[in-house]
Write a protein that holds these residues in place. Structure first.
Motif, PDB file in Angstrom:
ATOM      1  N   LYS A  99       0.868  -1.291   0.179  1.00  0.00           N
ATOM      2  CA  LYS A  99      -0.061  -0.153   0.033  1.00  0.00           C
ATOM      3  C   LYS A  99       0.932   1.333   0.058  1.00  0.00           C
ATOM      4  N   ILE A 100       1.899   1.264   0.595  1.00  0.00           N
ATOM      5  CA  ILE A 100       2.766   2.363   0.509  1.00  0.00           C
ATOM      6  C   ILE A 100       3.366   2.434  -0.839  1.00  0.00           C
ATOM      7  N   ALA A 101       3.755   1.402  -1.721  1.00  0.00           N
ATOM      8  CA  ALA A 101       3.989   1.779  -2.927  1.00  0.00           C
ATOM      9  C   ALA A 101       2.893   2.147  -4.097  1.00  0.00           C
ATOM     10  N   ILE A 102       1.678   1.764  -3.612  1.00  0.00           N
ATOM     11  CA  ILE A 102       0.282   2.368  -4.415  1.00  0.00           C
ATOM     12  C   ILE A 102       0.256   3.711  -4.050  1.00  0.00           C
ATOM     13  N   LEU A 103       0.451   4.158  -2.956  1.00  0.00           N
ATOM     14  CA  LEU A 103       0.276   5.787  -2.512  1.00  0.00           C
ATOM     15  C   LEU A 103       1.318   6.530  -3.197  1.00  0.00           C
ATOM     16  N   ILE A 104       2.639   5.769  -3.230  1.00  0.00           N
ATOM     17  CA  ILE A 104       3.832   6.638  -3.985  1.00  0.00           C
ATOM     18  C   ILE A 104       3.235   6.668  -5.517  1.00  0.00           C
ATOM     19  N   LEU A 105       2.843   5.576  -5.912  1.00  0.00           N
ATOM     20  CA  LEU A 105       2.219   5.702  -7.559  1.00  0.00           C
ATOM     21  C   LEU A 105       1.377   6.571  -7.723  1.00  0.00           C
ATOM     22  N   PHE A 106       0.209   6.722  -6.365  1.00  0.00           N
ATOM     23  CA  PHE A 106      -0.671   7.765  -7.010  1.00  0.00           C
ATOM     24  C   PHE A 106      -0.121   9.220  -6.937  1.00  0.00           C
ATOM     25  N   CYS A 107       0.843   9.407  -6.365  1.00  0.00           N
ATOM     26  CA  CYS A 107       1.663  10.965  -6.052  1.00  0.00           C
ATOM     27  C   CYS A 107       2.014  11.192  -7.307  1.00  0.00           C
ATOM     28  N   GLY A 108       2.999  10.023  -7.810  1.00  0.00           N
ATOM     29  CA  GLY A 108       3.509  10.047  -9.291  1.00  0.00           C
ATOM     30  C   GLY A 108       2.552  10.573 -10.285  1.00  0.00           C
ATOM     31  N   ILE A 109       1.438   9.961 -10.415  1.00  0.00           N
ATOM     32  CA  ILE A 109       0.452  10.316 -11.446  1.00  0.00           C
ATOM     33  C   ILE A 109      -0.095  11.312 -11.299  1.00  0.00           C
ATOM     34  N   ALA A 110      -0.693  11.797  -9.864  1.00  0.00           N
ATOM     35  CA  ALA A 110      -1.374  13.019  -9.579  1.00  0.00           C
ATOM     36  C   ALA A 110      -0.392  14.383  -9.903  1.00  0.00           C
ATOM     37  N   CYS A 111       0.837  14.264  -9.758  1.00  0.00           N
ATOM     38  CA  CYS A 111       1.805  15.298  -9.807  1.00  0.00           C
ATOM     39  C   CYS A 111       1.766  15.612 -11.286  1.00  0.00           C
ATOM     40  N   THR A 112       1.666  14.611 -12.355  1.00  0.00           N
ATOM     41  CA  THR A 112       1.783  14.971 -13.743  1.00  0.00           C
ATOM     42  C   THR A 112       0.287  16.037 -14.224  1.00  0.00           C
ATOM     43  N   ALA A 113      -0.599  15.859 -13.164  1.00  0.00           N
ATOM     44  CA  ALA A 113      -1.644  16.812 -13.772  1.00  0.00           C
ATOM     45  C   ALA A 113      -1.722  17.946 -12.807  1.00  0.00           C
ATOM     46  N   PHE A 114      -0.532  18.223 -11.839  1.00  0.00           N
ATOM     47  CA  PHE A 114      -0.628  19.370 -10.902  1.00  0.00           C
ATOM     48  C   PHE A 114      -0.973  20.652 -11.448  1.00  0.00           C
ATOM     49  N   ARG A 115      -2.009  21.482 -11.025  1.00  0.00           N
ATOM     50  CA  ARG A 115      -2.113  22.937 -11.395  1.00  0.00           C
ATOM     51  C   ARG A 115      -2.399  23.602  -9.984  1.00  0.00           C
ATOM     52  N   ALA A 116      -1.390  24.632 -10.000  1.00  0.00           N
ATOM     53  CA  ALA A 116      -1.507  25.495  -8.789  1.00  0.00           C
ATOM     54  C   ALA A 116      -2.468  26.242  -8.525  1.00  0.00           C
ATOM     55  N   GLY A 117      -3.437  26.676  -9.684  1.00  0.00           N
ATOM     56  CA  GLY A 117      -4.587  27.229  -9.247  1.00  0.00           C
ATOM     57  C   GLY A 117      -5.478  26.471  -8.530  1.00  0.00           C
ATOM     58  N   ASN A 118      -5.563  25.008  -8.317  1.00  0.00           N
ATOM     59  CA  ASN A 118      -6.269  24.289  -7.763  1.00  0.00           C
ATOM     60  C   ASN A 118      -6.310  24.625  -6.208  1.00  0.00           C
ATOM     61  N   LEU A 119      -5.133  25.305  -5.921  1.00  0.00           N
ATOM     62  CA  LEU A 119      -4.918  25.553  -4.340  1.00  0.00           C
ATOM     63  C   LEU A 119      -5.436  26.740  -3.865  1.00  0.00           C
ATOM     64  N   THR A 120      -6.225  27.540  -4.905  1.00  0.00           N
ATOM     65  CA  THR A 120      -6.856  29.013  -4.137  1.00  0.00           C
ATOM     66  C   THR A 120      -8.350  28.682  -4.705  1.00  0.00           C
TER      67      THR A 120
END
Length: 511
Positions: free
Chosen positions: A212-233
């Motif tokens: 499950k640690i490997a799965i969550l790290i995989l999630f972080c890697g996938i999610a970061c490819t679509a990171f948009r700073a505007g989503n934080l405001t």
């Protein structure tokens, strides 16, 4: 070289700590707790088979599950993008209390966890109420964890076969469900594995923790490819109140790290490994949660994540434009949540075993199978009893009540470490709370702050729960307490039989 107190034979330690004073204020010496559990000797029923790596995996297995895979969306709904701050605030609360658990876990390496620590410092009635609250942290929380398992199981089935279980049979009440069958199934499967033996359970938990640690790290890697700073405001749309409420919900994601201390009688070198495992687990989990929160909000807006079941799978599906990625995350969640059920149910059975040794609950919970060296009857009773709320109780009700119960226990643990420093400064301690007494005082303050964030309805529910616990103690626990029924000699010593509060380990095996 061991100090004199630790070198005492069990019967000598038992004789040295005969009870005195009103029943509610009777304390049990740490020497007696250790002697009864057999923590300083072999052949006491439970077997020492867990090393540091397995213990760390057990801790991560107890922590990482429903809170991050299922509860993240509810936390986002309260705090918005400031969910990151909520996770950090919850982590800070845990760190201060983790210091106290680490010191107490090394000084009193027994299975009772915070129940035993309260018994050694604050008296029998407080200890019983702590054990009563542990029914929330371990028993009811395992119900909440099991509820979330069905949501991701359906997500996995949908991605693999296109077919899903009917919502009426796989979702919690209030979310389209009537009876949550998968929640009951996962609890019974966990019980089946637990009664086979701690070695098998530890191996399974270690494998699931790594996955499950490997799965969550995989999630972080996938999610970061679509990171948009505007989503934080806007970062904190609900202000401080939203962050506080979010932190109270995020705290549920950290519940379970203290389960490490319930393995005190089955860990090799517990005085060293228990404190070390607690610190490692809190550090790893905090970093992981913050990365997941940043990735989730960066990939989709808070409004798109808030209140969505199986949110991590949803995010991966949107980012990859495929159901395959979401299926992988769903598989990780199914494994992760199952491992939490396994680890938390283990902790509950060991706490009930300690309370049963003391006579505060029926003796069936202290019986250890000579074949598997596990409390078989107690495990099945726990599985069946808590499968009922898992099947029919709404998830949000369970989560809030579990959170306030756990926070109250943590406040008591911080008090206990201060009391034990004063009453037993000679007790061997491999780890000491840094910045004492500031650290435990801050731990109490942060616990109180998060309790405030749970809201008045939860306060009232918890007050009623405590009132029932106090009644159970008055009608059963106080009358059956073995500490209270110990025969006394004129000099105040217990007789040679050594029957102080729960008897010896051999007595426990005969029971």
């Amino acid at each position: 070289m061991r100090p004199p107190a630790a070198r005492r034979r069990p019967t000598e330690a038992l004789r040295a700590a005969a009870p005195a004073g009103p029943s509610a204020l009777r304390v049990k010496s740490p020497d007696v707790l250790i002697a009864e559990s057999g923590a300083d000797r072999e052949g006491h029923g439970l077997k020492r088979t867990m090393g540091l790596f397995q213990l760390v995996c057990f801790g991560i297995g107890a922590i990482v599950g429903t809170g991050i895979f299922v509860g993240l969306s509810d936390t986002v709904a309260q705090a918005g993008p400031a969910v990151i701050v909520s996770f950090v605030l919850a982590a800070v609360t845990c760190v201060f209390t983790a210091f106290s658990f680490a010191e107490l876990g090394g000084a009193i390496p027994v299975s009772g966890s915070s129940y035993s620590y309260a018994y050694a410092t604050l008296g029998e009635r407080t200890a019983f109420l702590v054990g009563w609250c542990l029914l929330l942290e371990y028993g009811i929380s395992v119900s909440a964890v099991a509820v979330g398992w069905g949501q991701y199981l359906n997500e996995l089935l949908g991605s693999l076969t296109g077919w899903q279980l009917p919502a009426a049979l796989s979702s919690p009440p209030g979310d389209g469900g009537i009876v949550n069958i998968p929640a009951v199934v996962v609890m019974l499967l966990a019980a089946l594995l637990l009664v086979r033996g701690i070695r098998e359970s530890a191996r399974a938990t270690a494998a699931m923790a790594v996955l499950k640690i490997a799965i969550l790290i995989l999630f972080c890697g996938i999610a970061c490819t679509a990171f948009r700073a505007g989503n934080l405001t806007p970062f904190a749309p609900e202000g401080i109140a939203g962050i506080t409420s979010g932190a109270s919900l995020a705290f549920f994601s950290y519940i379970g790290f203290d389960a490490i201390t319930t393995a005190g009688e089955e860990v090799k070198n517990p005085r060293r490994n228990i404190p070390l495992a607690i610190m490692i687990c809190i550090g790893v989990v905090t970093v992981l949660y913050c990365l997941v929160a940043v990735g989730a909000i960066g990939a989709l807006s808070a409004g798109q994540v808030a209140g969505r079941p199986a949110a991590l799978s949803l995010i991966v599906n949107r980012v990859t434009e495929s159901a395959f990625g979401g299926g992988v995350i769903a598989f990780g969640a199914v494994v992760a949540i199952a491992s939490v059920v396994l680890a938390v149910m283990y902790g509950q059975t060991r706490i009930l075993m300690s309370m049963s040794r003391d006579g505060l609950i029926p003796r069936v919970f202290e019986r250890i199978s000579p074949r598997t060296s596990t409390p078989v009857a107690g495990t099945w009773i726990v599985a069946v009893a808590f499968a009922v709320p898992a099947a029919v109780v709404p998830l949000d009700v369970v989560m809030n009540l579990t959170t306030i119960g756990t926070l109250s226990i943590m406040a008591v643990v911080n008090v206990s470490v201060m009391v034990l420093r004063r009453t037993r400064p000679d007790l061997p301690r491999r780890f000491r709370v840094p910045l004492f007494p500031l650290s435990p005082v801050l731990g109490i303050a942060f616990c109180g702050y998060l309790i405030y964030g749970t809201g008045p309805v939860t306060w009232l529910e918890f007050a009623g729960f405590l009132a029932v616990g106090a009644l159970v103690y008055a009608r059963y626990g106080r009358r059956h307490s073995r500490l209270g029924t110990t025969p006394r000699t004129p000099a105040g010593d217990a007789p040679e039989t050594g029957q102080v509060s729960g008897g010896t380990a051999a007595d426990a095996r005969r029971g």
